[in-house]
Motif scaffolding. Structure first.
Motif, mmCIF file in Angstrom:
data_model
loop_
_atom_site.group_PDB
_atom_site.id
_atom_site.type_symbol
_atom_site.label_atom_id
_atom_site.label_comp_id
_atom_site.label_asym_id
_atom_site.label_seq_id
_atom_site.Cartn_x
_atom_site.Cartn_y
_atom_site.Cartn_z
ATOM 1 N N GLY A 1 -9.175 -4.817 -13.474
ATOM 2 C CA GLY A 1 -9.683 -5.235 -12.163
ATOM 3 C C GLY A 1 -8.669 -6.045 -11.367
ATOM 4 N N VAL A 2 -7.381 -5.816 -11.671
ATOM 5 C CA VAL A 2 -6.315 -6.602 -11.022
ATOM 6 C C VAL A 2 -5.558 -5.716 -10.034
ATOM 7 C CG1 VAL A 2 -4.077 -7.695 -11.493
ATOM 8 C CG2 VAL A 2 -6.042 -8.209 -12.944
ATOM 9 N N ARG A 3 -5.236 -6.287 -8.881
ATOM 10 C CA ARG A 3 -4.440 -5.563 -7.894
ATOM 11 C C ARG A 3 -3.024 -6.140 -7.922
ATOM 12 N NH1 ARG A 3 -4.815 -5.745 -1.628
ATOM 13 N NH2 ARG A 3 -3.939 -3.671 -1.245
ATOM 14 N N LEU A 4 -2.021 -5.245 -7.845
ATOM 15 C CA LEU A 4 -0.626 -5.718 -7.898
ATOM 16 C C LEU A 4 0.144 -5.241 -6.669
ATOM 17 C CD1 LEU A 4 1.736 -7.076 -9.382
ATOM 18 C CD2 LEU A 4 2.098 -4.948 -10.637
ATOM 19 N N LEU A 5 0.673 -6.219 -5.935
ATOM 20 C CA LEU A 5 1.519 -5.901 -4.785
ATOM 21 C C LEU A 5 2.968 -6.156 -5.184
ATOM 22 C CD1 LEU A 5 -0.541 -7.912 -2.132
ATOM 23 C CD2 LEU A 5 -0.691 -5.445 -2.610
ATOM 24 N N LEU A 6 3.864 -5.282 -4.755
ATOM 25 C CA LEU A 6 5.285 -5.504 -5.013
ATOM 26 C C LEU A 6 5.963 -5.953 -3.732
ATOM 27 C CD1 LEU A 6 6.262 -2.358 -7.147
ATOM 28 C CD2 LEU A 6 5.431 -4.590 -7.931
ATOM 29 N N LYS A 7 6.601 -7.109 -3.801
ATOM 30 C CA LYS A 7 7.378 -7.599 -2.658
ATOM 31 C C LYS A 7 8.802 -7.118 -2.896
ATOM 32 C CE LYS A 7 8.232 -10.143 0.994
ATOM 33 N NZ LYS A 7 8.249 -9.340 2.237
ATOM 34 N N ARG A 8 9.216 -6.095 -2.130
ATOM 35 C CA ARG A 8 10.444 -5.372 -2.449
ATOM 36 C C ARG A 8 11.687 -6.051 -1.855
ATOM 37 N NH1 ARG A 8 10.153 -0.118 -4.260
ATOM 38 N NH2 ARG A 8 12.323 -0.577 -4.721
ATOM 39 N N ASP A 9 11.970 -7.254 -2.337
ATOM 40 C CA ASP A 9 13.184 -7.947 -1.893
ATOM 41 C C ASP A 9 14.451 -7.213 -2.360
ATOM 42 O OD1 ASP A 9 11.830 -9.919 -0.541
ATOM 43 O OD2 ASP A 9 12.846 -11.585 -1.545
#
Ligand SMILES: Cc1ncc(COP(=O)(O)O)c(C=O)c1O
Length: 297
Positions: free
Chosen positions: A31-39
């Motif tokens: 139930g976890v959402r993962l966003l990638l901050k593409r630095d």
């Protein structure tokens, strides 16, 4: 008049860096959402936290009219590469003080730095450990003239300031930011830049990284005079230490590339991502949590 970033005449950067969602059944099960901050996509020569840490330092050097940047690093240091590249883009002379003896031919990192105009000088390991000694700093001034000094790994108060801008670029709701930790500067900045109610979780890539708590605290104090309490560091995902690996990390990187078409840098982001998935699968995050993971390079 439209706002123009101070660097925009000299280099084209992808800022704000992209934010994408990673869809993975291991995450949805929890139930976890993962966003990638593409630095990692900011710039091929100035990726990730390299740009974040250098930006205010480059600006300060220019404002102080100092034309030479001097910095320290090991023979494989990405920081050395990035300072050399920044010097070439922004018209600074650069000097890299390298730990240990000269080995010829130069390895790819140092050859890259020299190609971009960096002068290299070498310090034996004992002197290198004492590189902030006043005598050595005086020697550098005699040899290279007035210059702007950037510490090893690039972490100082202005680097923390650059990293503190990352949270403001995460435009979707989130609860936790994850980041790999080497010197602590990136974590110090991210935690300092977080809005109330959010927290930062660092993953040490160093064995015995417990000392990093003191480093993050020191860097936060240097940046804003106080220490925030919204962060902590995981120590169990170093895989033997800096630049070391183990078959399970290699397997994770290969599997991640197959699933998502993204090859994680083995030294920093892969260790964070392995740790993050391990914590998700161990039920560490409540269902409904959104994590933003910074791909720092
Ligand atoms: C790609 C990458 N990610 C993360 C880090 C760790 O950042 P810090 O040294 O600020 O902890 C580094 C080191 O500078 C790095 O090169």
């Amino acid at each position: 008049m439209a706002y123009q970033a101070w660097w925009s005449r000299e280099v084209s950067l992808r800022l704000p860096s992209p934010l994408t969602e990673l869809v993975d059944d291991r995450l949805s099960r929890a139930g976890v959402r993962l966003l990638l901050k593409r630095d990692d996509l900011i710039h091929p020569d100035l990726p990730g936290n390299k740009w974040r840490k250098l930006t205010y330092n480059l600006r300060a050097a220019r404002e102080q009219d100092l034309r030479t940047l001097v910095t320290f690093g090991g023979a494989y240091s990405n920081h050395i590469r990035a300072v050399a590249a920044a010097g070439a883009y922004f018209g600074f002379d650069t000097v890299g003080v390298i730990r240990g003896e000269e080995h010829l031919p130069l390895n790819r990192s140092l050859a890259y730095a020299v190609d971009r105009g960096m002068r290299l000088t070498y310090l034996d390991r004992t002197s290198y450990r004492d590189k902030h000694a006043p005598e050595l700093l005086a020697l550098l001034r005699t040899e290279f003239g007035k210059h702007y000094l950037i510490p090893e790994g690039g972490s100082n108060a202005l680097a923390v300031r650059g990293c503190a801008e990352i949270p403001g670029e995460i435009t979707e709701p989130y609860d936790v930011v994850c980041v790999p930790v080497g010197t602590g500067g990136t974590l110090a900045g991210i935690a300092a830049g977080l809005a109330p109610g959010r927290s930062a979780l660092g993953f040490s890539v160093l064995k015995g990284g417990q000392f990093l708590v003191g480093e993050v605290e020191r860097l936060q104090r240097a940046f804003c005079g106080s220490v925030t309490t919204n962060w902590r560091i995981e120590y169990d995902f170093h895989f033997g230490g800096y630049a070391k690996s183990k078959p399970e990390l290699e397997a994770f990187i290969a599997d991640f590339a197959t699933r998502h078409g993204l090859t994680l840098d083995p030294i920093y982001p892969a260790k964070m991502m392995y740790g993050l998935f391990a914590l998700v699968e161990a039920g560490h995050f409540l269902a409904g949590t959104t994590i933003a993971a910074v791909l720092t390079g």
